[in-house]
Design an enzyme around this catalytic site. Sequence first.
Site, mmCIF file in Angstrom:
data_model
loop_
_atom_site.group_PDB
_atom_site.id
_atom_site.type_symbol
_atom_site.label_atom_id
_atom_site.label_comp_id
_atom_site.label_asym_id
_atom_site.label_seq_id
_atom_site.Cartn_x
_atom_site.Cartn_y
_atom_site.Cartn_z
ATOM 1 N N HIS A 1 0.878 -1.593 0.468
ATOM 2 C CA HIS A 1 -0.266 -0.087 -0.145
ATOM 3 C C HIS A 1 0.597 1.104 -0.283
ATOM 4 C CE1 HIS A 1 -3.449 -2.413 0.763
ATOM 5 N NE2 HIS A 1 -3.235 -3.196 1.594
ATOM 6 N N ASP B 1 -8.765 -5.070 -1.834
ATOM 7 C CA ASP B 1 -7.684 -5.060 -1.284
ATOM 8 C C ASP B 1 -8.350 -3.959 0.038
ATOM 9 O OD1 ASP B 1 -5.976 -6.698 0.630
ATOM 10 O OD2 ASP B 1 -5.374 -4.638 0.592
ATOM 11 N N HIS C 1 -10.028 -10.002 -0.848
ATOM 12 C CA HIS C 1 -9.203 -9.680 0.715
ATOM 13 C C HIS C 1 -10.610 -10.788 1.269
ATOM 14 C CE1 HIS C 1 -8.503 -6.907 4.517
ATOM 15 N NE2 HIS C 1 -10.156 -7.678 5.101
ATOM 16 N N ASP D 1 1.968 -6.826 2.422
ATOM 17 C CA ASP D 1 0.626 -5.987 2.793
ATOM 18 C C ASP D 1 2.021 -5.208 3.603
ATOM 19 O OD1 ASP D 1 -1.534 -5.201 3.542
ATOM 20 O OD2 ASP D 1 -1.968 -7.014 4.744
ATOM 21 N N HIS E 1 0.646 3.528 7.777
ATOM 22 C CA HIS E 1 0.045 4.288 9.237
ATOM 23 C C HIS E 1 0.440 5.421 10.039
ATOM 24 C CE1 HIS E 1 -4.030 2.339 7.911
ATOM 25 N NE2 HIS E 1 -3.314 1.347 7.322
HETATM 26 O O1 DOR Z 1 -4.116 -4.714 7.583
HETATM 27 C C1 DOR Z 1 -4.207 -4.109 6.706
HETATM 28 N N1 DOR Z 1 -4.680 -3.216 6.073
HETATM 29 N N2 DOR Z 1 -4.808 -4.861 5.762
HETATM 30 C C2 DOR Z 1 -5.663 -4.809 4.680
HETATM 31 O O2 DOR Z 1 -6.116 -5.474 4.046
HETATM 32 C C3 DOR Z 1 -5.508 -3.084 4.526
HETATM 33 C C4 DOR Z 1 -4.550 -2.878 4.624
HETATM 34 C C5 DOR Z 1 -3.914 -1.210 4.445
HETATM 35 O O3 DOR Z 1 -4.371 -0.417 3.485
HETATM 36 O O4 DOR Z 1 -4.107 -0.167 5.489
#
Ligand code: DOR
Length: 434
Positions: A65, A155, A182, A308, A312
């Site tokens: 991401h 996802d 997902h 993955d 954040h």
């Molecule tokens: O833990 C996760 N974070 N799982 C996901 O499927 C999405 C991802 C996110 O975009 O932060």
Amino acid sequence: MDFLLRGGRVIDTSPASPRDAAADVLVQDGRVVDIGAGLAVPSGARVVDVSDLVVCAGLVDLHVHFREPGHEYKEDVASGSAAAAAGGFTSVCCMPNTKPVNDCRAVTDLILDRARAAGLARVYPVGAISKGLEGHTLAEIGEMAEAGIVAVSDDGRPVMNTGLMRRALEYAKTFDLPVVQHAEDLDLAEGGAMNEGAVATRIGVRAQPAQAESVMVARDIELVEWTGARYHVAHISAARSVALVREAKRRGLPVSCEVTPHHFALTDEACAHYDTSTKCMPPLRTEADLAAIKQAMADGTIDCIATDHAPHSAVEKELEFELAAPGMIGLETALPLTMALVREGVIDLARAVAMLTSAPAALFGLDRRGAGTLAPGGPADVCVFDPDRAWTVDRERGRSKSHNTPFHGLDMRGRAVLTVLAGRPVYDLDGRLS
Ligand code: DOR
């Protein structure tokens, strides 16, 4: 820059050019031109001693991401690409849950432009299955395919609507694109923030059962049998889901799956102190799930490792466990966590390299673009790593803009030391090529 990587253990796990032996690798004009013992040094080429190190294809990650467009304060394509390079990755597939969502050509084009400008990794966008990830109508899959997506996925969210999933499989099949699920039945999950089980009960956190994943995998496999489309389970985590994929493969269905390093390295015990960096979707599972995952990595049921990588900021993470955003960064810790499995005897080094290079490349067709192999004639995307290098994870020193890792302060062994993209060093820990 032309150079000769001298004397490393060269591991190529692609079926077309398998190799596992001490050898030299010659890189000229951005391509691998020769591999062999005692190669002559062409004039002008530098010689880099890589004895005691592993030389393999640049690592391939089917699941990251990068948050651009929309959430660049967490990560952007340039910072995510830098984290990829520092982890040994040269090809990464970025998920569409950006803002706006990557559900049309304009967003796909923007991501590709940003990636080209950064020039630190090959970034392959994954397009959305549904417009806005809302699960109602199909996204502009055809025009995104023209623009260069390599798979489709919602996802971050599951495709709950079975009719839409059927259409997605049928439509994606016409473009030969895999559909990445997902797998999380939201009605069963009930918004649970961790795995349903003893730990969640003990610490009093709302939880979701492993069946929230496996029920959806079971439904999807039924649709795959019907449509014949390629289907890939993202971040598989539960023993029951693994058993379903094993059975589907036995029946010859075009089903594949990936596991994240956190799902093979941690259990829900890691959540016991409410550390929100351990919160992810799907949630960390139990020892029994972990055992099934390891078995499935060894026997080939699980095809590949994908991070993955989910950046954040503190704004989304410094909250109560149930309110925190799910996900953790992972590009810079994937290789050492995989090396821990090798030392544990779960998989051997060649299988580890396969799960990080040739296997994921083949699943999303990146092998057709030269990823996942060192075959002479192809682009010199190379990862040189030290399987035993000791280091301590310091979340402040990573290349990602975000610091949400549960591995902060942990001692690791194994690290990428040199990452080469099309013959250019994009990460060089010890300055071998600078
Ligand atoms: O833990 C996760 N974070 N799982 C996901 O499927 C999405 C991802 C996110 O975009 O932060």
